[in-house]
Design an enzyme around this catalytic site. Structure first.
Site, PDB file in Angstrom:
ATOM      1  N   GLY A  19      30.803  38.397  60.763  1.00  0.00           N
ATOM      2  CA  GLY A  19      32.119  39.109  60.749  1.00  0.00           C
ATOM      3  C   GLY A  19      31.478  40.412  61.340  1.00  0.00           C
ATOM      4  N   ALA A  20      32.161  40.904  62.607  1.00  0.00           N
ATOM      5  CA  ALA A  20      31.473  41.913  63.354  1.00  0.00           C
ATOM      6  C   ALA A  20      32.546  43.137  62.989  1.00  0.00           C
ATOM      7  CB  ALA A  20      31.635  41.597  64.946  1.00  0.00           C
ATOM      8  N   ALA A  56      33.414  46.987  60.996  1.00  0.00           N
ATOM      9  CA  ALA A  56      32.696  48.188  60.945  1.00  0.00           C
ATOM     10  C   ALA A  56      31.668  47.816  59.907  1.00  0.00           C
ATOM     11  CB  ALA A  56      33.492  49.407  60.701  1.00  0.00           C
ATOM     12  N   GLY A  81      30.373  45.274  58.377  1.00  0.00           N
ATOM     13  CA  GLY A  81      29.251  44.237  58.598  1.00  0.00           C
ATOM     14  C   GLY A  81      28.297  44.636  59.619  1.00  0.00           C
ATOM     15  N   SER A 130      31.374  53.085  49.231  1.00  0.00           N
ATOM     16  CA  SER A 130      30.480  53.143  50.456  1.00  0.00           C
ATOM     17  C   SER A 130      31.553  53.003  51.911  1.00  0.00           C
ATOM     18  CB  SER A 130      29.624  51.953  50.937  1.00  0.00           C
ATOM     19  OG  SER A 130      30.149  50.836  50.583  1.00  0.00           O
ATOM     20  N   LYS A 156      40.104  48.600  42.480  1.00  0.00           N
ATOM     21  CA  LYS A 156      40.281  49.995  43.049  1.00  0.00           C
ATOM     22  C   LYS A 156      40.806  50.249  44.152  1.00  0.00           C
ATOM     23  CE  LYS A 156      37.137  49.558  46.669  1.00  0.00           C
ATOM     24  NZ  LYS A 156      37.586  50.093  47.878  1.00  0.00           N
ATOM     25  N   SER A 163      39.365  56.052  53.351  1.00  0.00           N
ATOM     26  CA  SER A 163      39.906  54.772  52.789  1.00  0.00           C
ATOM     27  C   SER A 163      41.167  54.135  53.524  1.00  0.00           C
ATOM     28  CB  SER A 163      40.013  54.857  51.473  1.00  0.00           C
ATOM     29  OG  SER A 163      40.708  53.691  50.805  1.00  0.00           O
ATOM     30  N   ARG A 164      41.085  53.114  54.112  1.00  0.00           N
ATOM     31  CA  ARG A 164      42.483  52.526  54.542  1.00  0.00           C
ATOM     32  C   ARG A 164      43.354  52.264  53.352  1.00  0.00           C
ATOM     33  NH1 ARG A 164      40.723  47.486  58.183  1.00  0.00           N
ATOM     34  NH2 ARG A 164      39.604  48.546  59.838  1.00  0.00           N
ATOM     35  N   ASN A 165      43.063  51.986  52.221  1.00  0.00           N
ATOM     36  CA  ASN A 165      44.075  51.750  51.294  1.00  0.00           C
ATOM     37  C   ASN A 165      44.539  52.953  50.815  1.00  0.00           C
ATOM     38  OD1 ASN A 165      43.591  48.733  50.316  1.00  0.00           O
ATOM     39  ND2 ASN A 165      41.705  49.440  50.526  1.00  0.00           N
TER      40      ASN A 165
END
Length: 320
Positions: free
Chosen positions: A7-8, A10, A12, A132, A185, A248-250
């Protein structure tokens, strides 16, 4: 033992950078040939703009070759994990497969280590999770994560192998607790983003975080996880970060729901699918997770944010 990243994205790529700084040679598998070329030729990662990559990092579209590494960091979206693993013909016997994704699989209703155990039963499953952001890790900023592996000897070896000067790993054998904390979360972060987007204030967000944490521990306990795991980095720590930061995308997805704005459909929001999977799991186990249920309803378009808030506020009064 060699390390590779599947997986490339962010996260990873950021892990590859962190490990490369410690002297590891890291190969990244990517589906997209253009991404591989950008990494190998231009020394840049499309998902981490502005951060140059060292020569110790290479990339390939050949998943069979990359998967020969003794330790594989599985940095792919949760709902893609099973499909990626089944692309690899090798049984990966004795290899250490470390999930770096968060969620509950919609088909199997298990976390990442359960998917690994089902797809590659001869491998050693583990999960790396906690508070993180990829950009922090890529920029070598101090970060602490949980490394969970039921095989204590393998977990200890992974802790030593994957820890760096700026990335501190804490070890546990409670994979269920670690992966459930990381998964749920994201759901609570969507709820908190919607709360702020709707203009309901920080007090309401604090209430959602607290009652959301209660739902996290309720489900985790039902599935045999240890309460102290949920109180650690993979649970409470990750919850605090994800529910309060627009990185955070969520959380940002929740903000867009509350503000009635369009959210970029190309971005993966793991909490949406996790809310659906967790709602199914809760029904199967006979437990109530009202915040998760409302996130599933709102994320699927069946309920508005204001209707969900009204429902939560009008639930029967109870002891804490």
């Amino acid at each position: 033992m060699s390390i590779a990243v599947l997986g490339a994205g962010a996260f990873g790529t950021a892990l590859a950078l962190s490990l490369a700084r410690e002297g590891h040679e890291i190969c990244i598998w990517a589906r997209d040939a253009a991404t591989v070329d950008a990494i190998n030729s231009d020394r840049r990662a499309p998902r981490l703009p502005g951060i140059p990559l060292p020569e110790a990092i290479s990339a390939s579209t050949d998943i069979a070759t990359v998967a020969r590494a003794g330790t594989l960091l599985l940095a792919v979206p949760m709902q893609s994990l099973h499909a990626v693993l089944t692309r690899i013909e090798s049984p990966l016997a004795g290899q250490r497969l470390v999930a770096c994704c968060k969620g509950v699989d919609l088909q199997e209703l298990t976390g990442p280590t359960g998917v690994i155990a089902h797809a590659k039963p001869q491998a050693i499953p583990a999960i790396l999770t906690g508070p993180s952001f990829a950009d922090d890790i890529a920029r070598n900023l101090p970060t602490a994560l949980t490394l969970a592996c039921r095989d204590e000897a393998a977990g200890t070896a992974l802790q030593q192998q994957l820890s760096t000067g700026a990335l501190r790993l804490y070890r546990t054998t409670d994979t269920s607790g670690a992966e459930l904390g990381g998964a749920l979360k994201n759901v609570i972060a969507i709820a908190c983003g919607a709360c702020i987007g709707e203009g309901l204030g920080d007090s309401a967000r604090a209430a959602l975080m607290t009652r959301g944490f209660a739902e996290m521990t309720r489900l985790a306990a039902k599935l045999g996880a240890r309460p102290e795991t949920l109180a650690g980095l993979s649970g409470l720590g990750d919850l605090a970060l994800t529910c309060t930061s627009e990185l955070s995308r969520n959380y940002r997805f929740g903000l867009s729901l509350g503000k009635h704005e369009r959210f970029d459909p190309s971005l993966t929001v793991e909490g949406v699918k996790t809310a659906e999977a967790v709602s199914r799991l809760a029904a199967k186990l006979g437990i109530e997770l009202p915040i998760c249920a409302m996130v599933h309803e709102v994320g699927g378009g069946g309920t508005s944010v204001s209707e969900a808030i009204t429902y939560l506020l009008n639930r029967p009064l109870k002891e804490e």
